[in-house]
Design an enzyme around this catalytic site. Structure first.
Site, short mmCIF file in Angstrom:
data_model
loop_
_atom_site.label_atom_id
_atom_site.label_comp_id
_atom_site.label_asym_id
_atom_site.label_seq_id
_atom_site.Cartn_x
_atom_site.Cartn_y
_atom_site.Cartn_z
CB ALA A 1 5.95 23.10 7.45
NE ARG B 1 0.17 20.00 11.78
CZ ARG B 1 0.22 20.47 10.53
NH1 ARG B 1 -0.84 20.37 9.75
NH2 ARG B 1 1.32 21.03 10.09
CD GLU C 1 2.40 27.57 8.42
OE1 GLU C 1 3.39 27.25 9.11
OE2 GLU C 1 1.63 26.74 7.90
CD GLU D 1 3.02 27.15 3.19
OE1 GLU D 1 2.48 27.33 4.30
OE2 GLU D 1 2.37 26.99 2.14
CD GLU E 1 -2.11 28.10 7.12
OE1 GLU E 1 -2.37 29.24 6.67
OE2 GLU E 1 -1.36 27.30 6.55
N PRO F 1 8.97 6.16 4.81
CG PRO F 1 11.22 5.59 4.68
CD PRO F 1 10.26 6.45 5.45
CG LEU G 1 0.91 20.29 1.75
CD1 LEU G 1 -0.47 19.72 1.41
CD2 LEU G 1 1.86 19.18 2.16
CD GLU H 1 -2.61 -1.31 2.58
OE1 GLU H 1 -2.16 -0.66 3.55
OE2 GLU H 1 -3.59 -2.05 2.64
#
Length: 220
Positions: free
Chosen positions: A85, A73, A106, A102, A151, A124, A87, A47
């Site tokens: 941080a 989170r 932020e 970012e 945020e 990984p 994406l 997967e």
């Protein structure tokens, strides 16, 4: 090269994908089911979560204070002390420009000097998610866009670098990116290891999910 049993010697097998299908494709990740050729002739299912690449910033002030954020989170149901941080969610987006964005979004900060601290493959065993951590110095205030969603609740926390490192070792800072960035910085200082240029190549930056989303968008 083969072993005494006729198999490939350790470290030489090609883990070819025999078959693959998509179980889910969402806004920030996809779940792919791969059939992979294993040593000895077996085929096993793996997967794989495809994810956007990401960047983070160790923003260091002149007095060795690091700028952290305290952010909720949802998967953990609590707030974590983290590095600024975010994406890379656009094809071809430059990682350094994403890091600048970012940091401003932020924390409301810009930086004069940038370098690469460390690249991290986050988990990984099941995901291609990878992240580049930058060191940013020569900080100054800049325009901060109006924050949204989680945020809007971000608390900016300034902490001496040595205190942040102690907090990581004490289990008080547990975000993997923050731990990696903070320890990379103090290790580089202690060993004199040179940092890479801010535009250094990032060959392990994941591209599968961005490619997937571009293909899905073109089909609409």
């Amino acid at each position: 090269m083969t072993s005494a049993h006729g198999d490939s010697a350790p470290g030489t097998h090609d883990f070819d994908i025999v078959d693959s299908r998509t179980a889910y494709s969402g806004a920030i990740l996809a779940l792919r089911l791969d059939e992979v050729a294993m040593p000895g002739g077996r085929v096993a299912q793996r997967e794989v979560i495809e994810h956007h690449p990401a960047v983070a910033v160790v923003a260091l002030e002149d007095d060795d204070t690091v700028v952290l954020i305290n952010q909720y989170r949802h998967p953990l149901g609590r707030r974590l002390l983290e590095l600024p941080a975010g994406l890379l969610d656009q094809p071809g987006e430059d990682p350094l420009e994403a890091a600048r964005r970012e940091l401003a979004e932020e924390t409301g900060l810009a930086a004069r000097e940038w370098s690469v601290l460390v690249d991290v493959a986050l988990s990984p065993g099941f995901t291609d998610e990878a992240l580049r951590v930058y060191l940013a110095t020569g900080l100054s205030e800049t325009e901060r866009p109006e924050p949204e969603l989680e945020e809007a609740d971000i608390e900016i926390v300034r902490m001496p670098l040595d205190a942040a490192v102690r907090a990581a070792l004490a289990g008080e800072i547990t975000n993997a990116t923050a731990v990696a960035g903070l320890l990379a910085l103090v290790t580089a200082r202690a060993t004199g290891a040179p940092l890479r240029a801010a535009d250094a190549p990032w060959p392990e930056m994941p591209t599968a999910f961005l490619t997937r989303k571009s293909a899905e968008a073109s089909e609409k």
